[in-house]
Design an enzyme around this catalytic site. Sequence first.
Site, mmCIF file in Angstrom:
data_model
loop_
_atom_site.group_PDB
_atom_site.id
_atom_site.type_symbol
_atom_site.label_atom_id
_atom_site.label_comp_id
_atom_site.label_asym_id
_atom_site.label_seq_id
_atom_site.Cartn_x
_atom_site.Cartn_y
_atom_site.Cartn_z
ATOM 1 C CB CYS A 115 -0.450 -15.293 -6.937
ATOM 2 S SG CYS A 115 -0.128 -13.660 -7.126
ATOM 3 C CG HIS A 255 -3.381 -15.769 -3.851
ATOM 4 N ND1 HIS A 255 -2.648 -15.326 -2.798
ATOM 5 C CD2 HIS A 255 -3.698 -14.505 -4.940
ATOM 6 C CE1 HIS A 255 -1.317 -15.013 -3.824
ATOM 7 N NE2 HIS A 255 -2.174 -14.369 -4.817
ATOM 8 C CG ASN A 285 -0.075 -10.985 -3.438
ATOM 9 O OD1 ASN A 285 -0.155 -12.605 -2.941
ATOM 10 N ND2 ASN A 285 -1.075 -10.651 -4.035
HETATM 11 O O1 UT7 Z 1 -2.349 -11.588 -6.522
HETATM 12 C C1 UT7 Z 1 -2.261 -10.752 -7.003
HETATM 13 C C2 UT7 Z 1 -2.576 -9.362 -7.080
HETATM 14 N N1 UT7 Z 1 -2.937 -8.468 -6.825
HETATM 15 C C3 UT7 Z 1 -4.160 -8.092 -5.998
HETATM 16 O O2 UT7 Z 1 -4.503 -9.610 -5.615
HETATM 17 C C4 UT7 Z 1 -4.532 -7.069 -6.430
HETATM 18 C C5 UT7 Z 1 -6.454 -7.054 -6.133
HETATM 19 N N2 UT7 Z 1 -6.597 -5.397 -6.458
HETATM 20 C C6 UT7 Z 1 -6.579 -4.774 -4.838
HETATM 21 O O3 UT7 Z 1 -6.158 -5.116 -3.937
HETATM 22 C C7 UT7 Z 1 -6.981 -3.473 -5.259
HETATM 23 O O4 UT7 Z 1 -7.453 -3.396 -6.443
HETATM 24 C C8 UT7 Z 1 -5.801 -2.817 -4.583
HETATM 25 C C9 UT7 Z 1 -5.198 -3.225 -2.777
HETATM 26 C C10 UT7 Z 1 -4.978 -2.280 -5.550
HETATM 27 C C11 UT7 Z 1 -6.115 -1.169 -4.687
HETATM 28 O O5 UT7 Z 1 -7.255 -0.965 -4.113
HETATM 29 P P1 UT7 Z 1 -8.488 -0.328 -4.744
HETATM 30 O O6 UT7 Z 1 -9.839 0.419 -3.108
HETATM 31 O O7 UT7 Z 1 -8.951 -1.041 -5.592
HETATM 32 O O8 UT7 Z 1 -7.803 1.388 -4.693
HETATM 33 P P2 UT7 Z 1 -8.116 2.108 -6.245
HETATM 34 O O9 UT7 Z 1 -7.514 1.649 -7.024
HETATM 35 O O10 UT7 Z 1 -9.400 2.405 -6.725
HETATM 36 O O11 UT7 Z 1 -7.514 3.565 -5.548
HETATM 37 C C12 UT7 Z 1 -8.579 4.508 -4.663
HETATM 38 C C13 UT7 Z 1 -7.715 5.397 -4.430
HETATM 39 C C14 UT7 Z 1 -7.162 6.317 -5.409
HETATM 40 O O12 UT7 Z 1 -6.546 8.085 -5.161
HETATM 41 P P3 UT7 Z 1 -8.372 8.815 -5.552
HETATM 42 O O13 UT7 Z 1 -8.055 8.687 -7.216
HETATM 43 O O14 UT7 Z 1 -9.352 7.547 -4.942
HETATM 44 O O15 UT7 Z 1 -8.043 10.234 -5.696
HETATM 45 C C15 UT7 Z 1 -5.727 5.926 -5.779
HETATM 46 O O16 UT7 Z 1 -4.999 6.800 -6.552
HETATM 47 O O17 UT7 Z 1 -6.904 5.396 -3.890
HETATM 48 C C16 UT7 Z 1 -5.083 6.205 -4.059
HETATM 49 N N3 UT7 Z 1 -4.299 5.066 -3.690
HETATM 50 C C17 UT7 Z 1 -3.601 5.147 -2.416
HETATM 51 N N4 UT7 Z 1 -3.895 6.002 -1.543
HETATM 52 C C18 UT7 Z 1 -3.019 5.651 -0.377
HETATM 53 C C19 UT7 Z 1 -3.723 3.533 -4.538
HETATM 54 N N5 UT7 Z 1 -2.677 3.421 -3.405
HETATM 55 C C20 UT7 Z 1 -2.794 3.864 -2.941
HETATM 56 C C21 UT7 Z 1 -1.628 3.626 -1.852
HETATM 57 N N6 UT7 Z 1 -2.146 4.430 -0.796
HETATM 58 N N7 UT7 Z 1 -1.103 2.609 -1.621
#
Ligand code: UT7
Length: 396
Positions: A115, A255, A285
């Site tokens: 990115c 970004h 993104n």
């Molecule tokens: O260009 C570079 C590309 N990448 C990035 O910039 C990514 C950077 N990271 C992020 O933006 C975030 O980490 C994400 C948006 C990908 C994820 O958000 P998060 O706040 O870090 O969520 P998490 O992975 O800690 O998940 C929290 C909860 C989990 O459930 P439990 O374990 O709390 O029960 C996940 O299973 O949310 C759940 N979860 C979802 N729920 C609904 C993960 N993805 C989803 C989803 N919908 N799409």
Amino acid sequence: MSNHYSKITGWGMYVPERVLTNHELATMVDTSDEWIVTRTGIRERRIAADDQTTADMSVIAAQRALERAGITGADLDLILLATSTPDHLCPPTSSLLQDRLDAHKAGAMTLVAGCSGFAYGLITAAQFVNTGMCQHVLVVGAEKLSYAVDWTDRNTNILFGDGAGAVIVSQSDQPGGLQSMVLGSDGSQADALIVPGIGSASTLTPEALERKDHKLRMDGQRVFKFATRVMTDSVLKVVGDAGLTIHDIDLIIPHQANERIIDLAMRRLGVDRDKMMINLDRYGNTSAASIPLALCEALDTGRVQPGDRLVMVAFGAGLTNAACVWELQTEEAQGEPILVTDWPVSDTFQQRLQEMRVAAWRAQAQARVRVSDATMAVMIPFYTFRKGVKKRLSGK
Ligand code: UT7
């Protein structure tokens, strides 16, 4: 000292017509509009047609940029195309673009820096222009991420979208253009954002296809952590290195990955929201296309004007990061010089005052970052512990 400066003389963008909303995604995987909006800020993204490639989108964005600059492909000396989703592993997509623009005298390179690719490209273009080696360089960031995404994986499919943005960087004798830069890479975190199955390190066996090794995998939290650190550090560095404070910057174009990453950086840097360009709600993104799409919209809507100073800051697969301060020249003259005081005092005194202003701003921002890091070091384990207890009590 060189008398050549880089000037953005043209810009153009393209996004596919097809809009994929969060509501539609919620019918495909276990997610919701509410979760996606609160965790990322994204509401919808664009998806390319099956037969539409990264080169196709790049051609449209590039043609629009050429038209605005009042030149044709034949005037280009160099093409830099940043993408992680090329049409083919070989030949380079930049050569396909060069051919379709009839840019017969242009060299062409495809730049892979995740990115951060467009910011890497823009900074590279300025080197060719400022040394006097090139008159016009086309820089494109373009992605067909819908091709790389595993549509059954809610960790990634909610984030990404397709599109292309382009600028023409031309030689100018008016001071301006690139003022300072950061290029960074931390390859020890290569596995945080990876397509494991395509390339010389792997063989695409039926088992690998079954595991979807040809699709994008991401450790979101690791990327998030890296992003929040480099966003603040690199803005502090480029702004300070340009002899400016954040108050001298007219617009920051980050970004477009996650609104929470942008919000955190904003708080740490002590900047208001109106100084941040955000369009991820509409495009998600788009990786290397994200900064040029935001830049084009900022230019098209008059959000930035000639003479303004911009910061562009990116992070992504690699893990890489890149940032720069870029001054948009007016037709006639450079942007207003920074005057620290209206009193009739010498340039040397003005310069000393500005240096003190920059040092004070940097120290303030660094103190805010230290407080924010310390708070997170306590709160994150606390929330994780509380979440674990809640889960155990609810028996899930
Ligand atoms: O260009 C570079 C590309 N990448 C990035 O910039 C990514 C950077 N990271 C992020 O933006 C975030 O980490 C994400 C948006 C990908 C994820 O958000 P998060 O706040 O870090 O969520 P998490 O992975 O800690 O998940 C929290 C909860 C989990 O459930 P439990 O374990 O709390 O029960 C996940 O299973 O949310 C759940 N979860 C979802 N729920 C609904 C993960 N993805 C989803 C989803 N919908 N799409």
